[in-house]
Write an enzyme that holds these catalytic residues in place. Sequence first.
Site, PDB file in Angstrom:
ATOM      1  N   LYS A  81       0.558  -1.087   0.391  1.00 14.37           N
ATOM      2  CA  LYS A  81      -0.088  -0.278   0.012  1.00 14.37           C
ATOM      3  C   LYS A  81       0.845   1.023  -0.379  1.00 14.37           C
ATOM      4  O   LYS A  81       1.865   1.586   0.630  1.00 14.37           O
ATOM      5  CB  LYS A  81      -0.848  -0.091   0.808  1.00 14.37           C
ATOM      6  CG  LYS A  81      -1.319   0.933   1.574  1.00 14.37           C
ATOM      7  CD  LYS A  81      -2.843   1.205   2.623  1.00 14.37           C
ATOM      8  CE  LYS A  81      -3.889   1.978   2.804  1.00 14.37           C
ATOM      9  NZ  LYS A  81      -3.658   2.428   4.612  1.00 14.37           N
ATOM     10  N   HIS A  89      -5.924   1.582  14.128  1.00 13.40           N
ATOM     11  CA  HIS A  89      -7.120   0.102  14.309  1.00 13.40           C
ATOM     12  C   HIS A  89      -5.216  -1.051  13.980  1.00 13.40           C
ATOM     13  O   HIS A  89      -4.092   0.154  14.429  1.00 13.40           O
ATOM     14  CB  HIS A  89      -6.940   0.088  12.316  1.00 13.40           C
ATOM     15  CG  HIS A  89      -5.490   0.644  11.722  1.00 13.40           C
ATOM     16  ND1 HIS A  89      -5.235   1.725  11.330  1.00 13.40           N
ATOM     17  CD2 HIS A  89      -4.339  -0.087  11.165  1.00 13.40           C
ATOM     18  CE1 HIS A  89      -4.654   1.820  10.478  1.00 13.40           C
ATOM     19  NE2 HIS A  89      -3.836  -0.057  10.465  1.00 13.40           N
ATOM     20  N   ASP A 118      -3.596  -3.950  11.813  1.00 12.92           N
ATOM     21  CA  ASP A 118      -4.196  -4.490  10.745  1.00 12.92           C
ATOM     22  C   ASP A 118      -3.701  -5.821  10.459  1.00 12.92           C
ATOM     23  O   ASP A 118      -3.991  -6.919  11.873  1.00 12.92           O
ATOM     24  CB  ASP A 118      -2.315  -4.534   9.925  1.00 12.92           C
ATOM     25  CG  ASP A 118      -1.755  -3.039   9.574  1.00 12.92           C
ATOM     26  OD1 ASP A 118      -2.402  -2.350  10.312  1.00 12.92           O
ATOM     27  OD2 ASP A 118      -0.388  -3.136   9.626  1.00 12.92           O
ATOM     28  N   HIS A 134      -2.555   0.993  16.251  1.00  9.14           N
ATOM     29  CA  HIS A 134      -1.610   2.622  15.902  1.00  9.14           C
ATOM     30  C   HIS A 134      -2.861   3.586  14.736  1.00  9.14           C
ATOM     31  O   HIS A 134      -3.556   2.874  14.403  1.00  9.14           O
ATOM     32  CB  HIS A 134      -0.470   2.034  14.682  1.00  9.14           C
ATOM     33  CG  HIS A 134      -0.832   0.960  13.334  1.00  9.14           C
ATOM     34  ND1 HIS A 134      -1.093  -0.073  13.665  1.00  9.14           N
ATOM     35  CD2 HIS A 134      -0.863   1.267  12.848  1.00  9.14           C
ATOM     36  CE1 HIS A 134      -1.690  -0.553  12.733  1.00  9.14           C
ATOM     37  NE2 HIS A 134      -0.845   0.020  11.420  1.00  9.14           N
TER      38      HIS A 134
END
Length: 322
Positions: free
Chosen positions: A189, A208, A210, A264
């Site tokens: 990304k 969130h 990952d 994070h």
Amino acid sequence: MSAGIIPPEFIRSEKEQPAITTFHGYIPQVPTIDLSDPDEEKLTRLIVEASSEWGMFQIVNHGIPSDVISNLQKVGKEFFELPQEEKELYAKSPDSKSIQGYGSKLQKEVEGKKAWVDHLFHNIWPPPAIDYQFWPKKPPTYRAANEEYAKWLQGVADKLFGRLSLGLGLGEGTLKESVGGDELLYLLKINYYPPCPRPDLALGVVAHTDMSAITILIPNEVQGLQVFRDDHWFDVKYISNALVIHVGDQLEILSNGKYKAVLHRTTVNKEKTRMSWPVFLEPPSDQVVGPLPQLVNEENPARYKTKKYSDYVYCKLNKIPQ
Ligand code: OGA
Ligand code: NI
């Protein structure tokens, strides 16, 4: 407070606003680990401690040449500096099931607050998973720079999975096999965070964890990544040429909670453009992932469900309990 106006859909609640919720004062740092340390036991111990306590660490002396990293950054930056129409050629179609493609904060959001960030997703490894339709053709060196990075990254990923397996008292190859072996997917990304008139009110990516097993991220030099620990948000300091390693949900599950997926988020900057290049190391979609049987017994029951990775992703994206 800084002057400036942003559309209301970017303004975060007081519980989220960076100006209110960022910790100042003594700032503990996520560990920095020298991957070239010849003391193998020490290296394993440091990686295990960081993954259990923070779920995040930075690695230096990882063996990826600095020009491979700067080329990756250069071509990514050149792509995002193209006119909007050029970038839209790679736009995700709204009905597509694939995550690959370009997405902009200018596009319509389904619900909720907007994130001050544009992005591009595409797989970079293994070859059968690559769809070059999502790889920018401009600049012309985009493809070579990304292929070169993908080639080098595998050595680092294998080393990390090996150490993390040893840290669970298992054979070095166990974790990598459990996330698909050679089918392990490398999803790149690129995040592009343009300057924001009100960085005190907006956020880049919201808090969130990952979904991946591990995420390996390269930032540019603009500060912005924050990690949550002991009820506070801390800045993760920028180290030139370091890779930022995140423990993702799948590694927490496989380790039955010994390794912690890191919470994070990112802040944005008033004058500068921040960019980052996370690569999500993910199991193939039909891979079944759950706590490793070797780690589960009567005293240590499984703390997570075992399910196909695609089912995990579906629940997470639709906010359905796992
Ligand atoms: C992400 C993310 C962090 C960053 O895209 O999942 O957490 O530093 N990015 O941009
Ligand atoms: Ni993330």
